[in-house]
Design an enzyme around this catalytic site. Structure first.
Site, PDB file in Angstrom:
ATOM      1  N   GLU A 139     -31.973  -4.784  27.522  1.00  0.00           N
ATOM      2  CA  GLU A 139     -30.972  -5.754  27.960  1.00  0.00           C
ATOM      3  C   GLU A 139     -29.544  -5.266  27.721  1.00  0.00           C
ATOM      4  OE1 GLU A 139     -30.155  -9.202  25.564  1.00  0.00           O
ATOM      5  OE2 GLU A 139     -29.850 -10.446  27.328  1.00  0.00           O
ATOM      6  N   HIS A 177     -22.248  -9.110  23.736  1.00  0.00           N
ATOM      7  CA  HIS A 177     -22.861 -10.421  23.931  1.00  0.00           C
ATOM      8  C   HIS A 177     -21.831 -11.511  24.178  1.00  0.00           C
ATOM      9  CE1 HIS A 177     -24.538 -14.308  22.519  1.00  0.00           C
ATOM     10  NE2 HIS A 177     -25.556 -13.908  23.248  1.00  0.00           N
ATOM     11  N   ASP A 210     -25.920  -7.348  27.833  1.00  0.00           N
ATOM     12  CA  ASP A 210     -25.024  -8.473  28.112  1.00  0.00           C
ATOM     13  C   ASP A 210     -23.690  -7.864  28.530  1.00  0.00           C
ATOM     14  OD1 ASP A 210     -26.708 -10.677  27.340  1.00  0.00           O
ATOM     15  OD2 ASP A 210     -26.379 -10.139  25.250  1.00  0.00           O
ATOM     16  N   HIS A 236     -34.105  -7.019  23.388  1.00  0.00           N
ATOM     17  CA  HIS A 236     -32.975  -7.945  23.376  1.00  0.00           C
ATOM     18  C   HIS A 236     -31.784  -7.323  22.656  1.00  0.00           C
ATOM     19  CE1 HIS A 236     -30.923 -11.695  21.768  1.00  0.00           C
ATOM     20  NE2 HIS A 236     -30.974 -11.932  23.078  1.00  0.00           N
ATOM     21  N   GLU A 295     -27.073  -9.044  31.817  1.00  0.00           N
ATOM     22  CA  GLU A 295     -26.719 -10.459  31.938  1.00  0.00           C
ATOM     23  C   GLU A 295     -25.236 -10.588  32.258  1.00  0.00           C
ATOM     24  OE1 GLU A 295     -27.561 -13.080  28.572  1.00  0.00           O
ATOM     25  OE2 GLU A 295     -26.198 -14.589  29.409  1.00  0.00           O
TER      26      GLU A 295
END
Ligand code: G3P
Ligand code: CA
Length: 337
Positions: A59, A74, A61, A32, A163
């Site tokens: 991950e 993020h 973002d 993460h 994401e």
């Protein structure tokens, strides 16, 4: 991958000798924001450490810069993870916040990234990275290249887990982040259901758009938040019902729920969500395992055992990749026929 070479050889030998039909599917460990439990989130250094710790997926973002470059951050804001306020003291909007979309990539690259802080300057996770080394904002392209190069050299297939952040907000600003990211995926040969990549989004209308209007082939994961967060117009309470999960399954391969949505701490029991999602063929990858903010009296092993052995999640987002990898490695079991 996490499996040591010898363990892989053993499994292969056992399968070919007929001792077992197939290896038990291992849940995925998703780093993460990289190894964010140890280094400032989303930096190339954090991604590299997560890779070394044995993550299956890392991950990213994504938000856009002013010159429409996807960067790994993020938030649409810069103030909680960079020194933007001191380097560009006059560039905030009327709400006092500094937006990545108002800065060119060249400007973003002048910023130093630090451990996440509240707007009052207090570090969010007090015991995490406390040093002053110079970390920089990474572009999506840099992360893709970094992971691909490490995969080539270590002969692994660690995947990407980008994401799409705030697609509706980006549209309101006149830019289409989904279209830009999908174009990149196609250039890199990653718009492919068989590649090690999942695209995730909190906005159900956007997830559906990826599969329908944009014609994406890549695996999709529908994130589930709480309605109080204001993440998107999606009704996250409705999204957890069997009927809506069946609707999600038309477009996506999985869901990414918030941990309290899969285990109800009030009654100390799993919710129905993982069972209901599995019923319609959706994988479940909850977020976020943080060993420095566990409920009082709960150990890493207890929570990981509940998630993997009792609730049977298919993957887990973790700020601490090493802890989850070690837990899964220790309990690997070979099931005889
Ligand atoms: O994407 C899974 C998890 O990262 C969702 O929460 O806010 O950390 O992006 P967030
Ligand atoms: Ca995320």
């Amino acid at each position: 991958m996490k499996s040591p070479l010898l363990a892989n050889l053993l499994v292969t030998t056992l399968i070919s000798s007929g001792f077992m039909a197939a290896a038990v599917a291992q849940p995925l460990v998703i780093a993460h924001r990289g190894a964010s439990g140890y280094l400032p989130e989303h930096t190339l250094e954090a991604a590299t450490l997560a890779y070394a710790q044995g993550a299956d997926f890392i991950e990213q973002d994504l938000v856009l810069s002013k010159d429409l470059v996807p960067v790994v951050l993020h938030d649409i804001h810069l103030d909680t993870v960079t020194d933007v306020a001191s380097k560009f003291p006059t560039r905030q909007r009327a709400d006092g916040r500094f937006y990545a979309l108002d800065f060119t990539l060249a400007e973003l690259k002048t910023l130093d990234v630090h451990e996440r802080r509240e707007l009052d300057g207090k570090q969010v996770f007090a015991n995490r990275y406390q040093g002053k080394a110079s970390f920089k904002i990474a572009t999506f392209a840099e992360e893709l290249e970094l992971i691909a190069q490490l995969n080539r050299q270590f002969k692994r297939d660690v995947g990407y887990y980008p994401e799409i952040k705030s697609p509706a907000w980006h549209q309101q600003q006149g830019v289409d982040i989904s279209l830009i990211v999908l174009k990149m995926l196609r250039e890199y040969g990653l718009d492919d259901a068989n590649k090690a990549i999942y695209i995730q989004c909190f906005d159900f209308a956007e997830t559906k758009r990826w599969r329908t209007e944009l014609g994406a082939k890549v695996k999709l994961v529908q994130l589930i938040g709480d309605n109080s967060w204001g993440e998107s117009d999606t009704d996250y309470t409705a999204l957890q019902t069997p009927a809506m999960l069946a609707e999600v399954a038309k477009y996506a391969q999985g869901i990414g729920p918030w941990l309290p949505q899969v285990f109800d701490l009030q009654v100390n029991k799993p919710t129905a969500l993982v069972h209901d999602a599995h019923q319609v063929g959706l994988q479940v990858h909850p977020y976020t395992f943080r060993q420095d903010v566990l409920p009082p009296g709960v150990s890493n092993e207890q929570i990981l055992s509940v998630l993997f052995n009792q609730i049977k999640v298919d993957g887990l987002f973790s700020d601490f990749t090493d802890t989850v990898v070690n837990f899964l490695d220790k309990q690997k079991v070979i099931s005889p026929d």
